[in-house]
Design an enzyme around this catalytic site. Structure first.
Site, PDB file in Angstrom:
ATOM      1  N   GLU A  62     -16.530 -29.873 -19.745  1.00 50.66           N
ATOM      2  CA  GLU A  62     -16.931 -28.542 -20.286  1.00 50.66           C
ATOM      3  C   GLU A  62     -18.516 -29.050 -21.214  1.00 50.66           C
ATOM      4  OE1 GLU A  62     -14.449 -26.235 -22.816  1.00 50.66           O
ATOM      5  OE2 GLU A  62     -15.857 -24.463 -22.877  1.00 50.66           O
ATOM      6  N   GLU A  70      -9.059 -18.454 -17.718  1.00 51.15           N
ATOM      7  CA  GLU A  70      -8.744 -19.503 -18.796  1.00 51.15           C
ATOM      8  C   GLU A  70      -8.204 -18.416 -20.138  1.00 51.15           C
ATOM      9  OE1 GLU A  70     -11.562 -22.245 -19.996  1.00 51.15           O
ATOM     10  OE2 GLU A  70     -11.413 -22.256 -21.955  1.00 51.15           O
ATOM     11  N   ASP A  94      -7.871 -30.473 -25.905  1.00 51.17           N
ATOM     12  CA  ASP A  94      -9.233 -30.485 -26.753  1.00 51.17           C
ATOM     13  C   ASP A  94      -8.842 -31.872 -27.371  1.00 51.17           C
ATOM     14  OD1 ASP A  94     -11.845 -29.098 -28.096  1.00 51.17           O
ATOM     15  OD2 ASP A  94     -11.097 -30.822 -28.959  1.00 51.17           O
ATOM     16  N   LYS A  98     -17.545 -15.592 -20.455  1.00 51.07           N
ATOM     17  CA  LYS A  98     -16.343 -14.777 -21.379  1.00 51.07           C
ATOM     18  C   LYS A  98     -16.121 -13.747 -20.867  1.00 51.07           C
ATOM     19  CE  LYS A  98     -16.162 -18.047 -24.449  1.00 51.07           C
ATOM     20  NZ  LYS A  98     -14.805 -18.732 -24.701  1.00 51.07           N
ATOM     21  N   HIS A 117     -11.107 -29.212 -22.796  1.00 52.61           N
ATOM     22  CA  HIS A 117     -11.705 -28.396 -23.581  1.00 52.61           C
ATOM     23  C   HIS A 117     -12.773 -29.151 -24.558  1.00 52.61           C
ATOM     24  CE1 HIS A 117     -12.355 -25.867 -27.049  1.00 52.61           C
ATOM     25  NE2 HIS A 117     -12.822 -25.176 -26.274  1.00 52.61           N
ATOM     26  N   GLU A 162      -6.200 -25.016 -25.222  1.00 49.85           N
ATOM     27  CA  GLU A 162      -7.018 -25.478 -26.061  1.00 49.85           C
ATOM     28  C   GLU A 162      -6.423 -24.994 -27.609  1.00 49.85           C
ATOM     29  OE1 GLU A 162     -10.397 -22.936 -24.905  1.00 49.85           O
ATOM     30  OE2 GLU A 162     -10.622 -22.378 -26.883  1.00 49.85           O
ATOM     31  N   ASP A 182     -13.006 -16.889 -18.998  1.00 46.89           N
ATOM     32  CA  ASP A 182     -12.339 -17.139 -20.344  1.00 46.89           C
ATOM     33  C   ASP A 182     -12.165 -16.039 -21.229  1.00 46.89           C
ATOM     34  OD1 ASP A 182     -11.087 -18.306 -22.476  1.00 46.89           O
ATOM     35  OD2 ASP A 182     -12.827 -19.889 -22.818  1.00 46.89           O
TER      36      ASP A 182
HETATM   37 MG    MG Z   1     -11.753 -21.359 -23.811  1.00 46.97          MG
END
Ligand code: MG
Length: 379
Positions: free
Chosen positions: A329, A220, A269, A166, A296, A246, A194
């Site tokens: 992922e 991301e 996703d 992150k 995702h 996502e 991300d």
């Molecule tokens: Mg993400």
């Protein structure tokens, strides 16, 4: 074959240790799972991505459209579900309700025909995929860089060859974290970041400039999903590939990302964007523009297996004899539901996960575990 029953379950699991990212903190995992039964005794399982209670309520709206239908005909069922929700939710959480049902119908179809979902989708272009570890969230530690570096090292020790962390804390802290993680894992492991759309265009460009030196696999959701033009402009300001999707829904939403040249890689996703039926259409759209697609994935083994089959079936664009590795992922943050709800256990060997060759999604749901975590049952 006819659908006879649709049950939704909202599963809840309090975390031992809460964690946060650029938008909010997690102290609980809350997931909507759907079970669809048929008159021949075959059942299928699906899962929605997003607020579980709302997804569950959304499925309740869809139930009258499903009872009595032949689950093999999932495209016509999909269309009816879409029309039933379109006037109120052209994008968003009702698409996740549709997705959960659609995944369950594919599972039923596979079990009834004794074939894996990926074979039913048209075939397996590959029999294994490379998982990347998603983790490295923020916590209240006053030595967060060191903590992230240790966590990243643990993923490498487990055999992961790619890791996503992150960013979106602050530019200054992000740079420190990325540096610490890259130094901890060395240069042979792929590292992605991300931001969960935390930054303005100016901030995202600044962060990208500062972390380019750490060989970043992709950046991301750098900016808000509302600002398609910012995605496009950011791609001109950095060599780091830009990804997103996502927060996007249905082929119509993804068409916006594609038409505006927003991303290098689309992140659909399956349990949110419209299910396997719609994800396959989105993949077709992406292929017309030569854009890569890496889904995702969040949630239980149901969502993970739906993604495994989808990726197995993804057409390589461009095609070549020695195909590159395809990624999946693999969330590694605490989730008691994910760890115990489905069998068999997900196994990584030599950095890869095999595509299941069992019928349907290739999993069994442990209904004792389901009821143990369940907060409500809607029939
Ligand atoms: Mg993400």
């Amino acid at each position: 074959m006819k659908i006879t029953k649709v049950e939704t379950f909202v599963l809840s699991n309090e975390l031992k240790e809460s964690f946060f990212f650029s938008q909010w903190a997690y102290s609980e995992r809350r997931i909507c799972v759907v079970k669809i039964s048929t008159d021949i005794g075959v059942v299928g399982w699906g899962e929605g991505y997003g607020p579980a209670d709302v997804i569950s309520a959304g499925i309740k709206i869809l139930v009258p459209l499903l009872i009595g239908k032949n689950p093999i005909e999932q495209e016509t069922i999909w269309h009816e579900m879409y029309r039933r929700t379109l006037d109120y939710a052209r994008r968003g959480v009702l698409a996740a309700s549709i997705s959960a049902v659609d995944v369950a119908l594919w599972d039923i179809k596979g079990r009834a025909l004794n074939l894996p979902v990926s074979v039913l989708m048209g075939g397996q272009h590959r029999t294994k995929v490379m998982p990347y570890a998603t983790g490295l969230y923020f916590s209240q530690s006053n030595k967060l860089s060191e903590k992230l570096a240790e966590e990243a090292k643990s993923y490498v020790e487990q055999g992961f060859r790619a890791i996503k962390m992150k960013v979106g804390y602050s530019i200054k802290e992000d740079i420190k974290h990325v540096k610490a993680v890259r130094e901890a894992i060395g240069n042979d492991v792929k590292l992605m970041v991300d931001a969960n759309h935390a930054y303005s265009l100016r901030e995202a460009a600044e962060l990208a400039r500062q972390i380019e030196t750490y060989n970043i696999g992709w950046f991301e959701e750098p900016v808000s999903p509302e600002f398609y033009h910012h995605y496009k402009e950011l791609r001109t300001k950095t060599a780091i590939p830009i990804t997103g999707g996502e927060c996007e829904y249905l082929r119509y939403g993804f068409q916006q990302l594609l038409a505006n040249d927003c991303v290098d890689i689309l992140q659909v996703d399956i349990c949110g964007a419209g299910g396997l039926t719609e994800a396959k259409r989105i993949a077709t759209l992406a292929s017309t523009r030569g854009i890569e697609l890496i889904p995702h994935v969040w949630g239980t083994g149901i969502a993970f297996h739906a993604a495994l089959h989808f990726i197995a079936n993804l057409e390589p664009v461009p095609g070549r004899l020695l195909s590159p590795d395809f990624y999946i992922e693999y969330d590694r943050t605490e989730n008691g539901i994910r760890e115990s709800l489905t069998a068999p256990e997900i196994k990584m060997e030599n950095g890869f996960i095999e595509i299941p060759q069992r019928p349907g999604l290739g999993i069994e749901v442990n209904e004792d575990v389901l009821h143990q975590y369940s907060t409500e049952i809607l029939v």
